[in-house]
Design a protein around this motif. Structure first.
Motif, PDB file in Angstrom:
ATOM      1  N   LEU A 107      -7.559  -5.626 -17.602  1.00  0.00           N
ATOM      2  CA  LEU A 107      -6.113  -5.593 -17.772  1.00  0.00           C
ATOM      3  C   LEU A 107      -5.488  -4.228 -17.488  1.00  0.00           C
ATOM      4  CD1 LEU A 107      -5.561  -7.828 -20.941  1.00  0.00           C
ATOM      5  CD2 LEU A 107      -5.379  -8.440 -18.525  1.00  0.00           C
ATOM      6  N   LEU A 108      -6.176  -3.139 -17.835  1.00  0.00           N
ATOM      7  CA  LEU A 108      -5.579  -1.818 -17.627  1.00  0.00           C
ATOM      8  C   LEU A 108      -5.357  -1.503 -16.145  1.00  0.00           C
ATOM      9  CD1 LEU A 108      -7.183   0.408 -20.408  1.00  0.00           C
ATOM     10  CD2 LEU A 108      -4.933  -0.654 -20.313  1.00  0.00           C
ATOM     11  N   PRO A 109      -6.319  -1.809 -15.258  1.00  0.00           N
ATOM     12  CA  PRO A 109      -6.005  -1.634 -13.832  1.00  0.00           C
ATOM     13  C   PRO A 109      -4.829  -2.504 -13.388  1.00  0.00           C
ATOM     14  CG  PRO A 109      -8.371  -1.790 -14.146  1.00  0.00           C
ATOM     15  CD  PRO A 109      -7.743  -2.149 -15.453  1.00  0.00           C
ATOM     16  N   LEU A 110      -4.720  -3.697 -13.970  1.00  0.00           N
ATOM     17  CA  LEU A 110      -3.596  -4.576 -13.646  1.00  0.00           C
ATOM     18  C   LEU A 110      -2.288  -3.949 -14.110  1.00  0.00           C
ATOM     19  CD1 LEU A 110      -2.516  -7.311 -12.635  1.00  0.00           C
ATOM     20  CD2 LEU A 110      -2.955  -8.217 -14.940  1.00  0.00           C
TER      21      LEU A 110
ATOM     22  N   VAL B  95      -2.125  -2.151  -4.703  1.00  0.00           N
ATOM     23  CA  VAL B  95      -2.276  -1.095  -3.707  1.00  0.00           C
ATOM     24  C   VAL B  95      -2.927  -1.655  -2.456  1.00  0.00           C
ATOM     25  CG1 VAL B  95      -2.466   0.654  -5.511  1.00  0.00           C
ATOM     26  CG2 VAL B  95      -4.540  -0.382  -4.588  1.00  0.00           C
ATOM     27  N   ASP B  96      -3.042  -0.818  -1.436  1.00  0.00           N
ATOM     28  CA  ASP B  96      -3.642  -1.231  -0.182  1.00  0.00           C
ATOM     29  C   ASP B  96      -5.032  -1.803  -0.400  1.00  0.00           C
ATOM     30  OD1 ASP B  96      -5.428  -0.113   2.390  1.00  0.00           O
ATOM     31  OD2 ASP B  96      -3.491  -1.026   2.912  1.00  0.00           O
ATOM     32  N   VAL B  97      -5.368  -2.850   0.338  1.00  0.00           N
ATOM     33  CA  VAL B  97      -6.649  -3.528   0.156  1.00  0.00           C
ATOM     34  C   VAL B  97      -7.815  -2.565   0.302  1.00  0.00           C
ATOM     35  CG1 VAL B  97      -8.182  -5.300   1.089  1.00  0.00           C
ATOM     36  CG2 VAL B  97      -5.735  -5.741   0.922  1.00  0.00           C
ATOM     37  N   ALA B  98      -7.721  -1.624   1.237  1.00  0.00           N
ATOM     38  CA  ALA B  98      -8.817  -0.683   1.479  1.00  0.00           C
ATOM     39  C   ALA B  98      -9.058   0.229   0.280  1.00  0.00           C
ATOM     40  CB  ALA B  98      -8.521   0.148   2.719  1.00  0.00           C
ATOM     41  N   GLU B  99      -8.016   0.482  -0.530  1.00  0.00           N
ATOM     42  CA  GLU B  99      -8.140   1.382  -1.676  1.00  0.00           C
ATOM     43  C   GLU B  99      -8.276   0.627  -2.994  1.00  0.00           C
ATOM     44  OE1 GLU B  99      -4.793   3.911  -1.679  1.00  0.00           O
ATOM     45  OE2 GLU B  99      -5.184   4.792   0.287  1.00  0.00           O
ATOM     46  N   ARG B 100      -7.946  -0.650  -2.959  1.00  0.00           N
ATOM     47  CA  ARG B 100      -7.879  -1.421  -4.208  1.00  0.00           C
ATOM     48  C   ARG B 100      -9.206  -1.448  -4.941  1.00  0.00           C
ATOM     49  NH1 ARG B 100      -5.882  -7.192  -3.061  1.00  0.00           N
ATOM     50  NH2 ARG B 100      -4.119  -5.924  -2.332  1.00  0.00           N
ATOM     51  N   GLY B 101     -10.284  -1.806  -4.227  1.00  0.00           N
ATOM     52  CA  GLY B 101     -11.585  -1.925  -4.881  1.00  0.00           C
ATOM     53  C   GLY B 101     -12.042  -0.629  -5.492  1.00  0.00           C
ATOM     54  N   THR B 102     -11.855   0.483  -4.750  1.00  0.00           N
ATOM     55  CA  THR B 102     -12.280   1.789  -5.262  1.00  0.00           C
ATOM     56  C   THR B 102     -11.481   2.186  -6.492  1.00  0.00           C
ATOM     57  OG1 THR B 102     -12.928   2.517  -3.053  1.00  0.00           O
ATOM     58  CG2 THR B 102     -12.523   4.225  -4.699  1.00  0.00           C
TER      59      THR B 102
END
Length: 215
Positions: free
Chosen positions: A125-128, A135-142
């Motif tokens: 929940l906190l990242p949400l 954020v951009d898909v390329a940066e989202r996972g990181t």
């Protein structure tokens, strides 16, 4: 023998009797909290180590797939996470059964389960709440991984501070094994993190085996 026991019991002051009872209760509580904790900690170190190595291997050996599916680490953890949780529940239950399960123990067990559910939920929940899912898909996972790992390792450290120093140390090692390579090792960071965690887990297993052999 009975007379000697009665004499010893009468020799205890009210304060000493209460201290003895409190010590027994605290030891039972620690036994429940710590039951299987070391094995579970080592299990998750191994799971995380394998996941990081697999993540690096996929990115290195199948760069095309990694570019098309940049969120593949999430898929990896969506499989390993539930498996690890299921295995942890089995380990913990068997360990607690070995020390006996009463109504008080079941209540404590429920609190432990709710604690870890709260930590896991916070990691989602906190990242949400911080908007990292937008954020951009390329940066989202990181970005999500950086926050989630921090929350989960903090949960381990806090649990260890309350119940067992070894668990807190394990959480600190996990955090160091993840964050240090991430900021200094570049693309090879997942492999370094994975190998480090597997080495720590293997070393801990050897140490436990030697300790048990010496008992």
């Amino acid at each position: 023998m009975v007379q000697a026991f009665d004499a010893g019991a009468r020799g205890l002051s009210d304060e000493e009797s209460w201290a003895s009872i409190q010590t027994t209760v605290d030891e039972a509580r620690r036994s429940m909290h710590n039951a299987g904790s070391t094995t579970i900690l080592l299990l998750w170190a191994a799971i995380a180590g394998l996941a990081f190595i697999a993540q690096y291997a996929i990115a290195a050996l199948a760069p095309g797939f990694a570019e098309r599916v940049p969120w593949f680490p999430g898929l990896l953890w969506s499989v390993l996470g539930p498996l690890g949780g299921w295995a942890s529940a089995i380990i913990g239950r068997r360990a607690r059964q070995s020390i006996g399960v009463g109504s008080a123990t079941r209540k404590l067990e429920t609190r432990v389960v709710l604690y870890w559910l709260a930590v896991i939920t916070a990691g989602i929940l906190l990242p949400l709440a911080a908007g990292l899912y937008n954020v951009d898909v390329a940066e989202r996972g990181t970005s999500i991984t950086l926050v989630a790992v921090g929350i989960w390792t903090l949960g381990i450290i806090l649990f260890g501070i309350m119940h067992r120093a070894l668990i807190a140390a394990g959480g600190a090692i996990f955090a160091a094994a993840f964050y240090i390579p991430f900021y200094i090792a570049g693309d090879i960071a997942p492999a370094i993190s994975g190998v480090t965690l597997l080495a720590v887990a293997a070393g801990a297993l050897v140490w436990r085996a030697r300790m048990r052999a010496g008992e």
